[in-house]
Write a protein that holds these residues in place. Structure first.
Motif, PDB file in Angstrom:
ATOM      1  N   ARG A  63      13.806  12.368   6.570  1.00 57.79           N
ATOM      2  CA  ARG A  63      14.248  10.961   6.609  1.00 57.79           C
ATOM      3  C   ARG A  63      15.450  10.719   5.712  1.00 57.79           C
ATOM      4  O   ARG A  63      15.470  11.123   4.553  1.00 57.79           O
ATOM      5  CB  ARG A  63      13.096  10.042   6.171  1.00 57.79           C
ATOM      6  CG  ARG A  63      12.030   9.905   7.232  1.00 57.79           C
ATOM      7  CD  ARG A  63      10.966   8.931   6.810  1.00 57.79           C
ATOM      8  NE  ARG A  63      10.203   9.406   5.666  1.00 57.79           N
ATOM      9  CZ  ARG A  63       9.172  10.260   5.756  1.00 57.79           C
ATOM     10  NH1 ARG A  63       8.802  10.719   6.933  1.00 57.79           N
ATOM     11  NH2 ARG A  63       8.528  10.641   4.676  1.00 57.79           N
ATOM     12  N   ARG A  64      16.417  10.031   6.307  1.00 58.40           N
ATOM     13  CA  ARG A  64      17.636   9.687   5.583  1.00 58.40           C
ATOM     14  C   ARG A  64      17.909   8.203   5.715  1.00 58.40           C
ATOM     15  O   ARG A  64      17.636   7.618   6.762  1.00 58.40           O
ATOM     16  CB  ARG A  64      18.839  10.423   6.175  1.00 58.40           C
ATOM     17  CG  ARG A  64      19.019  11.801   5.690  1.00 58.40           C
ATOM     18  CD  ARG A  64      20.325  12.427   6.184  1.00 58.40           C
ATOM     19  NE  ARG A  64      20.384  13.797   5.670  1.00 58.40           N
ATOM     20  CZ  ARG A  64      19.657  14.795   6.144  1.00 58.40           C
ATOM     21  NH1 ARG A  64      18.880  14.601   7.176  1.00 58.40           N
ATOM     22  NH2 ARG A  64      19.746  15.988   5.603  1.00 58.40           N
ATOM     23  N   TYR A  65      18.458   7.620   4.686  1.00 61.24           N
ATOM     24  CA  TYR A  65      18.891   6.211   4.743  1.00 61.24           C
ATOM     25  C   TYR A  65      20.366   6.207   4.382  1.00 61.24           C
ATOM     26  O   TYR A  65      20.729   6.066   3.217  1.00 61.24           O
ATOM     27  CB  TYR A  65      18.054   5.364   3.774  1.00 61.24           C
ATOM     28  CG  TYR A  65      16.575   5.500   4.074  1.00 61.24           C
ATOM     29  CD1 TYR A  65      16.010   4.818   5.156  1.00 61.24           C
ATOM     30  CD2 TYR A  65      15.772   6.363   3.328  1.00 61.24           C
ATOM     31  CE1 TYR A  65      14.674   4.990   5.479  1.00 61.24           C
ATOM     32  CE2 TYR A  65      14.435   6.528   3.645  1.00 61.24           C
ATOM     33  CZ  TYR A  65      13.886   5.836   4.717  1.00 61.24           C
ATOM     34  OH  TYR A  65      12.564   6.010   5.043  1.00 61.24           O
ATOM     35  N   GLU A 101       0.832  -1.206   0.000  1.00 58.05           N
ATOM     36  CA  GLU A 101       0.000   0.000   0.000  1.00 58.05           C
ATOM     37  C   GLU A 101       0.867   1.257   0.000  1.00 58.05           C
ATOM     38  O   GLU A 101       0.527   2.248  -0.637  1.00 58.05           O
ATOM     39  CB  GLU A 101      -0.913   0.001   1.230  1.00 58.05           C
ATOM     40  CG  GLU A 101      -2.012  -1.040   1.144  1.00 58.05           C
ATOM     41  CD  GLU A 101      -2.745  -1.236   2.473  1.00 58.05           C
ATOM     42  OE1 GLU A 101      -3.891  -1.682   2.426  1.00 58.05           O
ATOM     43  OE2 GLU A 101      -2.160  -0.954   3.538  1.00 58.05           O
ATOM     44  N   ALA A 102       1.984   1.194   0.704  1.00 61.55           N
ATOM     45  CA  ALA A 102       2.890   2.340   0.748  1.00 61.55           C
ATOM     46  C   ALA A 102       3.424   2.639  -0.656  1.00 61.55           C
ATOM     47  O   ALA A 102       3.534   3.799  -1.067  1.00 61.55           O
ATOM     48  CB  ALA A 102       4.043   2.069   1.710  1.00 61.55           C
ATOM     49  N   VAL A 103       3.716   1.558  -1.398  1.00 59.95           N
ATOM     50  CA  VAL A 103       4.218   1.715  -2.768  1.00 59.95           C
ATOM     51  C   VAL A 103       3.129   2.325  -3.656  1.00 59.95           C
ATOM     52  O   VAL A 103       3.363   3.283  -4.395  1.00 59.95           O
ATOM     53  CB  VAL A 103       4.675   0.345  -3.340  1.00 59.95           C
ATOM     54  CG1 VAL A 103       4.876   0.419  -4.845  1.00 59.95           C
ATOM     55  CG2 VAL A 103       5.971  -0.111  -2.648  1.00 59.95           C
ATOM     56  N   ALA A 104       1.927   1.759  -3.574  1.00 63.66           N
ATOM     57  CA  ALA A 104       0.823   2.258  -4.404  1.00 63.66           C
ATOM     58  C   ALA A 104       0.546   3.725  -4.088  1.00 63.66           C
ATOM     59  O   ALA A 104       0.334   4.540  -4.988  1.00 63.66           O
ATOM     60  CB  ALA A 104      -0.431   1.416  -4.177  1.00 63.66           C
ATOM     61  N   SER A 152       8.615  -0.377   5.186  1.00 54.86           N
ATOM     62  CA  SER A 152       7.602   0.188   4.303  1.00 54.86           C
ATOM     63  C   SER A 152       7.740   1.698   4.177  1.00 54.86           C
ATOM     64  O   SER A 152       7.433   2.279   3.136  1.00 54.86           O
ATOM     65  CB  SER A 152       6.211  -0.168   4.813  1.00 54.86           C
ATOM     66  OG  SER A 152       6.086  -1.574   4.827  1.00 54.86           O
ATOM     67  N   GLN A 153       8.198   2.338   5.236  1.00 62.27           N
ATOM     68  CA  GLN A 153       8.455   3.775   5.157  1.00 62.27           C
ATOM     69  C   GLN A 153       9.467   4.059   4.052  1.00 62.27           C
ATOM     70  O   GLN A 153       9.293   4.943   3.226  1.00 62.27           O
ATOM     71  CB  GLN A 153       9.004   4.283   6.508  1.00 62.27           C
ATOM     72  CG  GLN A 153       9.340   5.770   6.503  1.00 62.27           C
ATOM     73  CD  GLN A 153       8.087   6.626   6.433  1.00 62.27           C
ATOM     74  OE1 GLN A 153       7.262   6.598   7.324  1.00 62.27           O
ATOM     75  NE2 GLN A 153       7.929   7.398   5.356  1.00 62.27           N
ATOM     76  N   GLU A 154      10.504   3.249   4.051  1.00 67.20           N
ATOM     77  CA  GLU A 154      11.544   3.459   3.040  1.00 67.20           C
ATOM     78  C   GLU A 154      11.021   3.096   1.644  1.00 67.20           C
ATOM     79  O   GLU A 154      11.432   3.704   0.646  1.00 67.20           O
ATOM     80  CB  GLU A 154      12.792   2.628   3.376  1.00 67.20           C
ATOM     81  CG  GLU A 154      13.983   3.046   2.530  1.00 67.20           C
ATOM     82  CD  GLU A 154      15.216   2.176   2.742  1.00 67.20           C
ATOM     83  OE1 GLU A 154      15.222   1.350   3.675  1.00 67.20           O
ATOM     84  OE2 GLU A 154      16.163   2.316   1.948  1.00 67.20           O
ATOM     85  N   ALA A 155      10.117   2.118   1.590  1.00 65.73           N
ATOM     86  CA  ALA A 155       9.526   1.766   0.284  1.00 65.73           C
ATOM     87  C   ALA A 155       8.794   2.980  -0.265  1.00 65.73           C
ATOM     88  O   ALA A 155       8.970   3.364  -1.432  1.00 65.73           O
ATOM     89  CB  ALA A 155       8.576   0.584   0.436  1.00 65.73           C
ATOM     90  N   LEU A 209      17.770   6.043 -16.665  1.00 62.20           N
ATOM     91  CA  LEU A 209      17.957   4.637 -16.319  1.00 62.20           C
ATOM     92  C   LEU A 209      16.712   4.147 -15.581  1.00 62.20           C
ATOM     93  O   LEU A 209      16.212   4.834 -14.687  1.00 62.20           O
ATOM     94  CB  LEU A 209      19.169   4.454 -15.406  1.00 62.20           C
ATOM     95  CG  LEU A 209      20.540   4.709 -16.011  1.00 62.20           C
ATOM     96  CD1 LEU A 209      21.628   4.538 -14.946  1.00 62.20           C
ATOM     97  CD2 LEU A 209      20.818   3.773 -17.177  1.00 62.20           C
ATOM     98  N   PRO A 210      16.212   2.976 -15.941  1.00 64.49           N
ATOM     99  CA  PRO A 210      15.078   2.434 -15.186  1.00 64.49           C
ATOM    100  C   PRO A 210      15.528   1.991 -13.793  1.00 64.49           C
ATOM    101  O   PRO A 210      16.697   1.676 -13.580  1.00 64.49           O
ATOM    102  CB  PRO A 210      14.635   1.233 -16.025  1.00 64.49           C
ATOM    103  CG  PRO A 210      15.832   0.851 -16.831  1.00 64.49           C
ATOM    104  CD  PRO A 210      16.655   2.085 -17.025  1.00 64.49           C
ATOM    105  N   ILE A 211      14.564   1.994 -12.870  1.00 65.94           N
ATOM    106  CA  ILE A 211      14.892   1.643 -11.481  1.00 65.94           C
ATOM    107  C   ILE A 211      13.950   0.581 -10.956  1.00 65.94           C
ATOM    108  O   ILE A 211      12.738   0.682 -11.141  1.00 65.94           O
ATOM    109  CB  ILE A 211      14.739   2.856 -10.535  1.00 65.94           C
ATOM    110  CG1 ILE A 211      15.612   4.002 -11.020  1.00 65.94           C
ATOM    111  CG2 ILE A 211      15.087   2.487  -9.095  1.00 65.94           C
ATOM    112  CD1 ILE A 211      15.739   5.138 -10.027  1.00 65.94           C
ATOM    113  N   MET A 212      14.501  -0.439 -10.299  1.00 56.88           N
ATOM    114  CA  MET A 212      13.627  -1.313  -9.525  1.00 56.88           C
ATOM    115  C   MET A 212      13.891  -1.106  -8.033  1.00 56.88           C
ATOM    116  O   MET A 212      15.038  -1.002  -7.605  1.00 56.88           O
ATOM    117  CB  MET A 212      13.731  -2.791  -9.933  1.00 56.88           C
ATOM    118  CG  MET A 212      15.073  -3.403 -10.008  1.00 56.88           C
ATOM    119  SD  MET A 212      14.965  -5.161 -10.481  1.00 56.88           S
ATOM    120  CE  MET A 212      15.164  -5.071 -12.259  1.00 56.88           C
ATOM    121  N   VAL A 213      12.788  -0.993  -7.302  1.00 55.35           N
ATOM    122  CA  VAL A 213      12.880  -0.854  -5.853  1.00 55.35           C
ATOM    123  C   VAL A 213      12.399  -2.170  -5.252  1.00 55.35           C
ATOM    124  O   VAL A 213      11.255  -2.561  -5.451  1.00 55.35           O
ATOM    125  CB  VAL A 213      12.015   0.326  -5.352  1.00 55.35           C
ATOM    126  CG1 VAL A 213      12.018   0.380  -3.828  1.00 55.35           C
ATOM    127  CG2 VAL A 213      12.510   1.638  -5.945  1.00 55.35           C
TER     128      VAL A 213
END
Ligand SMILES: Cc1ncc(C[n+]2csc(CCOP(=O)(O)OP(=O)(O)O)c2C)c(N)n1
Ligand code: SF4
Ligand SMILES: [Mg+2]
Lengths: 409, 320
Positions: free
Chosen positions: A263-265, A15-18, A144-147, A165-169
């Motif tokens: 937010r940082r990763y 849901e986070a992604v959507a 999920s936050q990071e997603a 460039l395409p990206i996959m998460v």
């Protein structure tokens, strides 16, 4: 810009992604359902049905067509998004290369799931690790936050006119996709503004004119020609050049986003945890890092110098950053949630050991294959890995460079 | 449903080419002629997309291209998905005001391999979803780009490199799949067959396919002298004989209603004009082995199949 007020929503990873895709003003979504990604497609269909998005949703008949339609939509100038997992990603395999080769900045969520046979719907990283050479940026998230955050960032990275460039998460199936989490979400207008509208790279067409790189009847270009031994090699090199500048852009976008979200990763590429003075460290990708962090806290409270390096960006591989983060560590355990049959260890191990070979001081580097097909990663396993590393330091010897953990022997 | 577009031979001759010469198709290649003719049917801004195959390969060898309109090729089996993505993008970008408000047509091209076989899934899906595009199947009846291998569109008796005429097997044993009927069964608004000898009919049908709202399918018979082992000067004549023998009748189905096109209607009304399949087969080396005592009965089978299919078509057209 100041950190903005955000809205907390209880969302699972899908849901986070959507929700992130919805807020990113996506023009075209073409997708096909597969567990554990299905919720993304379903939620998005609901947004469309309720008029909450300004998006053409193409409910295709296969993943092969899903990615194809995203590719050509992106080539026509649209912002395109899809999501898949496992067999779906495998079915896209051919078009993954075509997408990156056509420099179509498609964003895709991969809800990591094991590959058949035997059929298994649960998490491991076999599906996307096997695609690591296909010219896509790969980001793996911890929660999920990071997603949510990463999908928004992904559009801005992929569509950067210098990159294309395409990206996959990647997010872990079930562990993240189906687990409710409190997710801080940014206001719609702010996300829309952050992502912006697509800007087009200028290219020289066959008539020698400078034109935007997209299918536009006013300025015709030919995309996807037959490209033989006289030019193909240079074009592949150009893709690699884009990969070389990608870390800079990933970092920039990550920082820009941090300024509004707070937010940082790590730096967007790697996410180190207690590495400054660590003697032993685990390297992993995905949600397992959450478990590892808990154990690091526990061991640190007992005075043990342990740390974690979570690789957030796996492609392009942040070579400099990895080297720097691990150069003073004495023993490193790489955890791989996929298997390269007949090889010497998993994909992440290959890269880490390979990178560290050139480091001024070689740490010991060992590999653990874990969690295939959704096998639980119990905290005991992480404890065992840190104990093993300690033992390597004591004996100054690696007994088993590659081993399986958490399964019946 | 359709405009009253009328054209003369002069109009067509004078209309600038959008598929340019300089491509690498073989001498006598009917598929290349078909592309050129179809480009004459355009009504405005158009984007085209191709499946892997001869026409893709011969028209876009980097750094050259024969295309004056935007073109994209991605793979072999997915040209209908290419069109789906382009059409979806055009629709939404127009709605959001990111591109001009004028209509842009989308035309997908694929060979028989890219349509009957590996591409049928994407095609069926795109048509079911109702994307607004014209799909052109240029049917040269085998995988020519890879060296004349059989496809679901290769006719009974033809010798190809994967259905070779041997001492015991007389070439391809199976019949040609009725692909256009399969497309009509999708309840699509427009499907038709065409052959380049009847160029006026071909251009008219291409234009209808472009104009129709929703998916359109145009099955074009396209002789390949290289693969058919036929004289390079005979390609267009062979396409005429295919119609005159009723091996490839010309018809269109508008909203599922079949009607014969003039060249085939003439034969329906005056059956004595229907030629024997022999006349058609004998011009092509791929059928040479059938003209031996050992395999001659295959010609009779081809005649029977052709007659049976023709009769069924007449029924669908409410004739006879
Ligand atoms: C997935 C895949 N399988 C096989 C091929 C090899 N291939 C390229 S073109 C082609 C045949 C094309 O035949 P057709 O669609 O009839 O077009 P033609 O070349 O006859 O014009 C084949 C088998 C490919 N490119 N991709
Ligand atoms: S092999 Fe046939 S279809 Fe291909 S270019 Fe030559 S004549 Fe045309
Ligand atoms: Mg063919």
């Amino acid at each position: 810009m100041a950190i903005v007020k955000q809205k907390m929503l209880a969302l699972n990873g899908d849901e986070a992604v959507a929700y992130a895709a919805k807020q990113s003003d996506v023009d075209v979504v073409a997708a096909y359902p597969i567990t554990p990604q299905t919720i993304i497609v379903e939620r998005f269909s609901e947004y469309v049905a309720n008029g909450e998005v300004d998006t053409e949703f193409v409910c295709v008949e296969s993943e092969h067509s899903a990615l194809t339609a995203c590719l050509t939509a992106a080539a026509t100038g649209a912002r395109a998004f899809t999501a898949t997992a496992s067999a779906g990603l495998a079915l896209m395999h051919e078009i993954l290369y075509v997408t990156s080769g056509c420099r179509a900045p498609v964003v895709m969520a991969v809800v990591n799931r094991a590959l058949s046979a035997p059929i298994n719907i649960h998490c491991d990283h076999s599906d996307s690790m096997v695609e690591r050479d296909c010219g896509w940026i790969q980001i793996y998230v911890e929660n999920s936050q990071e997603a949510y955050d990463s999908i928004i960032q992904a559009f801005k990275i992929a569509e950067n006119p210098e990159l294309l460039l395409p990206i996959m998460v990647g997010l872990d199936g079930f562990t993240l996709s189906h687990t409710l989490e409190n997710v801080q979400t940014l206001p719609d207008d702010l996300v829309k503004k952050f992502v912006g509208t697509r800007q087009f790279t200028l290219v020289t067409n066959h008539e020698g004119k400078t034109v935007p790189f997209k299918l536009d009847p006013k300025t015709p270009v030919t995309i996807g020609p037959l490209d033989l031994y006289d030019y193909y090699f240079e074009h592949k090199r150009q893709q690699e050049e884009a990969m070389r500048i990608a870390p800079k852009i990933i970092r920039q976008v990550h920082e820009e986003y941090a300024k509004i979200s707070g937010r940082r990763y790590g730096d967007g590429l790697i996410d180190p945890y207690y590495l400054e003075d660590a003697e032993t460290a685990i390297v992993c990708v995905g949600s397992t890092s959450g478990t590892v962090k808990t154990i690091v806290d526990e061991l640190r409270s007992k005075g043990m110098k342990v740390g974690l390096l979570r690789l957030r960006t796996f492609r392009p591989l942040p070579v400099k950053e990895i080297t720097k983060a691990l150069e003073n560590v004495k023993a490193v355990a790489v955890m791989d949630r996929s298997l390269s049959f007949g090889g010497h260890g998993g994909a992440v191990f290959h890269e880490i050991r390979h990178v560290l070979y050139d480091a001024p001081k070689h740490p010991y580097v060992v590999n653990y294959i874990y969690g295939l097909g959704g096998r639980e990663t119990h905290p005991n396993l992480i404890h065992k890995i840190y104990r093993d590393l300690q033992r390597i330091l004591e004996t100054q010897r690696i007994q088993k460079p590659v081993q399986f953990i958490g399964l019946r022997e | 449903m359709f405009s009253e577009w009328k054209f003369t031979a002069k109009d067509i001759a004078e209309k600038p080419d959008l598929f340019m010469s300089g491509h690498r198709a073989c001498a006598g290649c009917a598929p290349a002629t078909v592309l050129r003719l179809i480009m004459k049917a355009l009504r405005g801004p158009t984007i085209t997309t191709f499946a892997t195959g001869c026409m893709e390969v011969v028209s876009t060898i980097y750094p050259y291209t024969s295309w004056k309109i935007p073109y994209i090729h991605t793979a072999f089996e997915n040209v209908a998905a290419n069109a789906s993505g382009i059409e979806a993008a055009l629709k939404i970008l127009k709605k959001k005001g990111r591109i001009p408000q004028e209509h842009v047509d989308v035309i997908a091209f694929a060979g028989d391999g890219g349509t009957y076989d590996i591409g049928i899934q994407a095609l069926s899906g795109a048509v079911e979803r109702g994307h607004d595009f014209l799909y052109v199947l240029y049917d040269n009846e085998a995988y020519m780009n890879t060296g004349i291998q059989r496809s679901g569109g290769t006719p009974h008796g033809a010798s190809t490199t994967t259905s070779p005429a041997g001492t015991v097997i007389p070439g391809k044993l199976e019949n040609k799949k009725p692909i256009a009927d399969i497309m009509v069964a999708h309840d699509m608004p427009y499907a038709a067959t065409a052959a380049p000898y009847y160029w006026r009919d071909l251009i008219t049908k291409a234009r209808k396919g472009i104009e129709v709202n929703g998916p359109a399918f145009l099955h074009v018979f396209a002789p390949c002298p290289r693969g058919w082992r036929s004289d390079i000067s005979k390609s267009i004549e062979i396409s005429r004989l295919a119609v005159e023998t009723c091996i490839f009748p010309l018809w269109e189905a508008i909203n599922g209603e079949y009607q014969l096109s003039a060249p085939s209607k003439v034969i329906a009304l005056r059956p004595e004009r229907k030629k024997s399949v022999r006349e058609y087969l004998q011009l092509q080396g791929r059928f040479r082995h059938l003209f031996t005592s050992k395999f001659e009965k295959v010609i009779d089978e081809i005649q029977r199949t052709t007659d049976g299919r023709w009769q069924r078509l007449l029924k669908k057209c409410n004739i006879a």
